[in-house]
Write a protein that holds these residues in place. Structure first.
Motif, PDB file in Angstrom:
ATOM      1  N   HIS A 333       1.067  -0.959  -0.500  1.00  0.00           N
ATOM      2  CA  HIS A 333       0.131  -0.151  -0.141  1.00  0.00           C
ATOM      3  C   HIS A 333       0.858   1.347  -0.009  1.00  0.00           C
ATOM      4  O   HIS A 333       0.408   2.721  -0.802  1.00  0.00           O
ATOM      5  CB  HIS A 333      -0.454   0.187   1.271  1.00  0.00           C
ATOM      6  N   VAL A 334       2.147   1.187   0.420  1.00  0.00           N
ATOM      7  CA  VAL A 334       2.937   2.371   0.366  1.00  0.00           C
ATOM      8  C   VAL A 334       4.425   1.908   0.590  1.00  0.00           C
ATOM      9  O   VAL A 334       4.441   0.649   1.308  1.00  0.00           O
ATOM     10  CB  VAL A 334       3.053   3.214   1.653  1.00  0.00           C
ATOM     11  N   GLU A 335       5.097   2.426  -0.446  1.00  0.00           N
ATOM     12  CA  GLU A 335       6.742   2.089  -0.919  1.00  0.00           C
ATOM     13  C   GLU A 335       7.467   3.187  -0.867  1.00  0.00           C
ATOM     14  O   GLU A 335       6.507   4.264  -1.159  1.00  0.00           O
ATOM     15  CB  GLU A 335       6.828   1.409  -1.762  1.00  0.00           C
ATOM     16  N   VAL A 356       0.392   2.978  -6.296  1.00  0.00           N
ATOM     17  CA  VAL A 356       0.465   4.279  -5.259  1.00  0.00           C
ATOM     18  C   VAL A 356       2.145   4.511  -5.235  1.00  0.00           C
ATOM     19  O   VAL A 356       2.585   3.814  -5.635  1.00  0.00           O
ATOM     20  CB  VAL A 356       0.516   3.345  -4.280  1.00  0.00           C
ATOM     21  N   SER A 357       1.952   5.024  -4.253  1.00  0.00           N
ATOM     22  CA  SER A 357       3.013   6.243  -3.980  1.00  0.00           C
ATOM     23  C   SER A 357       4.472   6.004  -4.526  1.00  0.00           C
ATOM     24  O   SER A 357       5.234   5.291  -6.054  1.00  0.00           O
ATOM     25  CB  SER A 357       3.649   4.992  -2.238  1.00  0.00           C
ATOM     26  N   VAL A 363       7.492   0.869 -12.051  1.00  0.00           N
ATOM     27  CA  VAL A 363       6.716  -0.242 -12.435  1.00  0.00           C
ATOM     28  C   VAL A 363       5.565   0.698 -13.140  1.00  0.00           C
ATOM     29  O   VAL A 363       4.980   2.034 -12.250  1.00  0.00           O
ATOM     30  CB  VAL A 363       5.969  -0.781 -11.215  1.00  0.00           C
ATOM     31  N   LEU A 364       5.869   0.610 -14.771  1.00  0.00           N
ATOM     32  CA  LEU A 364       5.298   1.818 -15.264  1.00  0.00           C
ATOM     33  C   LEU A 364       4.470   0.541 -15.448  1.00  0.00           C
ATOM     34  O   LEU A 364       4.450  -0.030 -16.458  1.00  0.00           O
ATOM     35  CB  LEU A 364       6.159   2.105 -16.064  1.00  0.00           C
ATOM     36  N   HIS A 365       3.162   1.523 -16.139  1.00  0.00           N
ATOM     37  CA  HIS A 365       2.080   0.153 -16.469  1.00  0.00           C
ATOM     38  C   HIS A 365       1.694   0.182 -18.261  1.00  0.00           C
ATOM     39  O   HIS A 365       2.242   0.984 -18.714  1.00  0.00           O
ATOM     40  CB  HIS A 365       0.430   1.552 -16.417  1.00  0.00           C
ATOM     41  N   TRP A 370       2.202  -3.639 -14.441  1.00  0.00           N
ATOM     42  CA  TRP A 370       0.824  -3.486 -14.046  1.00  0.00           C
ATOM     43  C   TRP A 370       0.948  -2.499 -12.827  1.00  0.00           C
ATOM     44  O   TRP A 370       0.795  -3.428 -12.065  1.00  0.00           O
ATOM     45  CB  TRP A 370       0.076  -4.849 -14.218  1.00  0.00           C
ATOM     46  N   LEU A 371      -0.289  -1.191 -12.985  1.00  0.00           N
ATOM     47  CA  LEU A 371      -0.642  -0.892 -12.781  1.00  0.00           C
ATOM     48  C   LEU A 371      -2.461  -0.604 -12.073  1.00  0.00           C
ATOM     49  O   LEU A 371      -2.313  -0.285 -13.269  1.00  0.00           O
ATOM     50  CB  LEU A 371      -0.097   0.801 -12.287  1.00  0.00           C
ATOM     51  N   ALA A 372      -2.520  -1.763 -10.877  1.00  0.00           N
ATOM     52  CA  ALA A 372      -4.093  -1.748 -10.372  1.00  0.00           C
ATOM     53  C   ALA A 372      -4.452  -0.582  -9.228  1.00  0.00           C
ATOM     54  O   ALA A 372      -3.318   0.385  -8.682  1.00  0.00           O
ATOM     55  CB  ALA A 372      -3.995  -3.115 -10.306  1.00  0.00           C
TER      56      ALA A 372
END
Length: 425
Positions: A333-335, A356-357, A363-365, A370-372
């Motif tokens: 949830h946060v990094e 997030v964060s 990580v580029l969608h 994949w970014l959800a």
């Protein structure tokens, strides 16, 4: 130029690995640098144990008494009701850092030109940081420097005190008893707010947090990523490694860590969303590689075959594990940055994660993974198929991004520029 880096340890954590890697690269670039720690875990000759303060006789007597009776004292405090005890639903790790053992006089009397603080909880307290007379660069590994006691903003409860200040009238309703976060923040305000500290942050997200903070919005902050060793984290022969670790070669291999705390939907490492995702998978199609320790509760909910590595301190073995995977799952949830996603990318393995964060710096969608939508498990599940169908494209992009944006020499030169700037200020 002589630089003293200071961190709790030189391994076993993201900050330890980052500080250890940086001190090595600085020396490779001709900078005389050493890393002072409380606990030394590696054989790096540039790492040493920091000298400690001399303790008064009163402190020694009190400390001995406490150590002998701490179990009894702890039981007494558990029995006696305490309405003033700090209680919070905020799952973020908290640290007070009210006291420290490091000898500040030794630092001030040394011949180092610049002091580069890293993770300093349990190393140097805020009051002692204020006593350092040499130029300071503080490398952020989370948001603790500009928050209260919490190591990241309390995002789940929309608590923005790190931005507005920690006052009596803006304490979250879920925080009960003594306001520990306010106490820690007030100490930082008292000792550090007007001190000329240069900051570096590993991602734009972390840098923006500091630049928006009440405490340090006027301080200079440079976005400089942590260093990764590309001689270790690189593509290797997947099939041979699978044979070595007895991993099936006819299944899709998914890797992940943080296999615990699955009952709390607000768990910061995303264990709850992770187990929901894994329960959607076809056990005949997938095999799991679990990094680090795993709870029995987590295992009891799995119906898929897996390999669990246990705690791994050897980076070569860690690189081997990444290379066996087809996809790495990071449901955090946060990094601040996410070393795990960077290590995976450096091995050519795409990551699926929430949007997030600091994770988004790596990580580029649909480019490196994949970014959800946070915290949509169905979208995360959709990402597995998309990444598998576009694997070669993603893998190539991962390697390019790691080699260009996280180049060791480039990153080290950027840090040297910051050291030079703080010396001129």
């Amino acid at each position: 130029m002589k630089v003293l880096l200071i961190n709790l340890t030189d391994g076993g954590s993201g900050s330890g690995i980052a500080a250890n890697s940086l001190v090595t690269e600085l020396n490779n670039e001709g900078i005389e640098a050493r890393l002072g720690v409380i606990t030394k875990q590696t054989v790096n000759p540039n790492v040493f144990i920091l000298p400690k303060k001399k303790k008064s006789l009163t402190f020694k007597i009190f400390n001995k008494f406490y150590n002998i009776n701490k179990n009894i004292i702890s039981k007494i405090f558990k029995i006696i009701p305490n309405p003033f005890k700090f209680r919070t639903s905020n799952e973020i790790f908290h640290s007070t850092n009210f006291h420290s053992d490091t000898d500040i006089n030794w630092i001030n009397n040394s011949d180092y030109d610049v002091i580069n603080l890293h993770w300093i909880n349990g190393v140097i307290c805020n009051k002692d940081i204020a006593k350092i007379t040499k130029p300071i660069v503080w490398t952020m590994h989370d948001s603790w420097p500009c928050c209260g006691a919490e190591h990241h903003p309390n995002l789940h409860e929309n608590d923005i005190r790190w931005k507005n200040g920690y006052f009596r009238n803006n304490k979250p309703r879920t925080t009960k008893g003594f306001d520990l976060c306010r106490k820690v923040w007030k100490q930082k305000y008292k000792y550090l707010r007007n001190k000329n500290i240069y900051f570096t942050a590993p991602t734009k997200w972390e840098s923006d947090i500091l630049k928006s903070s009440y405490l340090f919005k006027n301080n200079k902050c440079f976005t400089i990523p942590n260093i990764i060793n590309h001689q270790i984290f690189k593509p290797k022969d997947k099939e041979n490694l699978k044979k070595l670790f007895n991993i099936p070669d006819n299944k899709i291999i998914l890797g992940f860590g943080a296999a615990y705390d699955i009952d709390n939907p607000n768990s910061l490492k995303g264990g709850n969303q992770l187990i929901q995702l894994l329960q959607k998978l076809d056990k005949n199609k997938y095999f799991l590689v679990i990094f680090g320790t795993v709870s029995t509760n987590f295992i009891s909910k799995l119906a898929i075959d897996y390999f669990s590595s246990g705690f791994i301190s050897n980076q070569t073995i860690l690189s081997n594990l990444y290379n066996m995977c087809d996809i790495f799952i990071n449901p955090s949830h946060v990094e601040s940055m996410s070393y795990t996603s960077l290590e995976a990318a450096s091995c050519g393995v795409p990551t699926i994660a929430f949007n997030v964060s600091g994770i988004t710096s790596i990580v580029l969608h649909k480019q490196t993974g994949w970014l959800a939508t946070p915290y949509n498990v169905d979208e995360l599940y959709e990402g597995i198929d998309w990444c598998l169908n576009n694997y070669e494209y993603l893998s190539e992009n991962c390697l390019k991004k790691s080699e260009i944006d996280f180049n060791e020499q480039k990153t080290t030169q950027e840090m040297i520029k910051v050291y030079s700037s703080v010396l001129k200020d």
